[in-house]
Enzyme design. Structure first.
Site, PDB file in Angstrom:
ATOM      1  N   ASP A  25       0.943  -1.226   0.173  1.00  0.00           N
ATOM      2  CA  ASP A  25       0.022   0.016  -0.040  1.00  0.00           C
ATOM      3  C   ASP A  25       1.026   1.149  -0.038  1.00  0.00           C
ATOM      4  OD1 ASP A  25      -2.085   1.712   0.371  1.00  0.00           O
ATOM      5  OD2 ASP A  25      -2.211   1.715   2.340  1.00  0.00           O
ATOM      6  N   GLU A  86      -1.424  -1.455  -4.667  1.00  0.00           N
ATOM      7  CA  GLU A  86      -2.780  -0.619  -4.538  1.00  0.00           C
ATOM      8  C   GLU A  86      -2.319   0.606  -5.346  1.00  0.00           C
ATOM      9  OE1 GLU A  86      -5.587  -0.063  -1.109  1.00  0.00           O
ATOM     10  OE2 GLU A  86      -4.935   1.808  -1.481  1.00  0.00           O
ATOM     11  N   ASP A 162      -2.097   0.583   7.651  1.00  0.00           N
ATOM     12  CA  ASP A 162      -1.531   0.795   6.238  1.00  0.00           C
ATOM     13  C   ASP A 162      -0.817  -0.707   6.055  1.00  0.00           C
ATOM     14  OD1 ASP A 162      -1.660   3.378   5.135  1.00  0.00           O
ATOM     15  OD2 ASP A 162      -0.962   3.695   7.143  1.00  0.00           O
TER      16      ASP A 162
END
Length: 215
Positions: A25, A86, A162
């Site tokens: 991420d 992502e 996260d």
């Protein structure tokens, strides 16, 4: 004469790992990463954590260099077969988009330097695959992952959202490859039905569709 001892039963041998997936991420303040090992239908979490870049100040080049070096360290330690990352979220401002795009590009470049292929996933795609809802927030994703996987403990878990986001990206990639024909059927609604005590806390602060914590 002593009676012969019965040999201890052999532990069942695990099948060889089919692949190791790295999930990322990306961020320029906090970057989440996770690595999972896939053996048939079994998924084991090897590690999930964050790279905290806040202490590096405002020098964007220094942060990008640190991201690149940390990714190489993880690649050389865990030898992932694939990267799932992502995509930048389009709801933030242009400058934030540029910074996120650079961070994503550096992660991809680190993997390509080791001949590791990558796949990009939209945030809503990841949330849908893991929770059954494309508008789930970070806390909902983390709770669903704790139901789905045996997560190793992390200190100060609320600050590691996260990291669980990165874990969700890796798991989404696993699902997309046909390893879970019923991905998403274990929805957030079902989780709340099974855990009614969570409902009040969830409805008290409704998530905005597509909301993402600024970085």
């Amino acid at each position: 004469m002593a009676a012969p001892r019965t040999p201890a039963p052999l532990a069942p041998r695990q099948p060889p790992a089919e692949k190791i997936i790295m999930g990322v991420d990306p961020g320029t303040q906090i970057l989440g990463f996770a690595l999972i090992e896939v053996r048939g239908q079994r998924v084991d979490v090897l590690t999930y954590d964050v790279l905290n870049l806040k202490s590096l100040g405002t020098n964007h080049a220094v942060k990008l260099k640190r991201i690149f070096s940390r990714m190489l360290e993880l690649i050389d330690e865990y030898l992932p077969d694939e990267l799932a990352i992502e995509a930048p979220f389009f709801g933030v401002n242009v400058q934030s988009m540029l910074k996120l795009g650079r961070a994503q590009g550096v992660v991809i470049a680190a993997c390509l330097s080791r001949d590791i292929p990558f796949v990009e996933y939209a945030p809503t795609k990841v949330k849908q695959a893991v929770t059954g809802s494309g508008s789930a927030d970070k806390e909902q994703v983390a709770r669903m992952l704790r139901q789905t996987l045996a997560l190793p403990p992390v200190e100060e878990a609320p600050k590691f959202l996260d990291a669980t986001d990165a874990l969700a990206v890796a798991l989404c990639h696993h699902y997309q490859q046909g390893n879970n024909a019923k991905a998403g059927t274990k929805s957030w609604d079902k989780f709340l039905a099974d855990n009614p005590a969570r409902a009040l806390a969830t409805t008290a602060k409704p998530a905005r569709p597509g909301a993402k914590t600024p970085r």
